[in-house]
Design an enzyme around this catalytic site. Sequence first.
Site: not given
Ligand code: C2G
Length: 129
Positions: A44, A46
Site C-alpha cells: 500500500k 505505507k
Molecule cells: N479513518 C477515518 N478517519 C480518519 C482516518 C482513518 O474514518 N481521519 C478510517 C479509514 O477510512 C479506514 C480506517 O479508519 O476505514 C483505517 O484507516 P487506515 O489505517 O488509514 O487504513 P487504510 O490505509 O485506509 O487501509 O484493504 C483496506 C485497507 O487496508 C485500508
Amino acid sequence: MKRVITYGTFDVLHYGHINLLKRAKALGDYLIVACSSDEFNKMKHKESFYTFEQRKMILESVRYVDLVIPESSWEQKREDVIKYNADIFVMGSDWTGKFDFLSDLCEVVYLPRTPDISSTKVKNMLNTK
Ligand code: C2G
C-alpha cells in the site's frame, strides 16, 4: 449476533480510527478488524511507525474490537467475509465504492471519515516538536 468486519493499517492509533471502530461496532455485536501486515503495508506504499504485532496488540485493547486478524492481500476480503460470517463490511468514506463488489455477500457500509486527522499528520506534527 451481527458480525462486522473492517480493514486498515491503524498506525499510531488516533481518534479518527476510534470514531470508525466505535461506529462500526455500533452496527452489530461483534467487530473483526483485519490489520494490515507490515508486508501488505509496503504494497500500500505505507511505512507504519508500529509493527504489525504492536498495532494488533493496540487494536486488541480497544473496547470496540473483538478480534484482530492479519490483512495480507487485497484479495482476501471475500474469503474473510465468508470465513468469519460477516454480515456487514465497513470502511471509511475515503474508500466509498471501492468494495461494493462484496455486496452480494454482506452489507457494505462506508462511514464518514473523521476530518483533519491522520496517522501521517500526527507523525509529521510530532517530528516538528
Ligand atoms: N479513518 C477515518 N478517519 C480518519 C482516518 C482513518 O474514518 N481521519 C478510517 C479509514 O477510512 C479506514 C480506517 O479508519 O476505514 C483505517 O484507516 P487506515 O489505517 O488509514 O487504513 P487504510 O490505509 O485506509 O487501509 O484493504 C483496506 C485497507 O487496508 C485500508
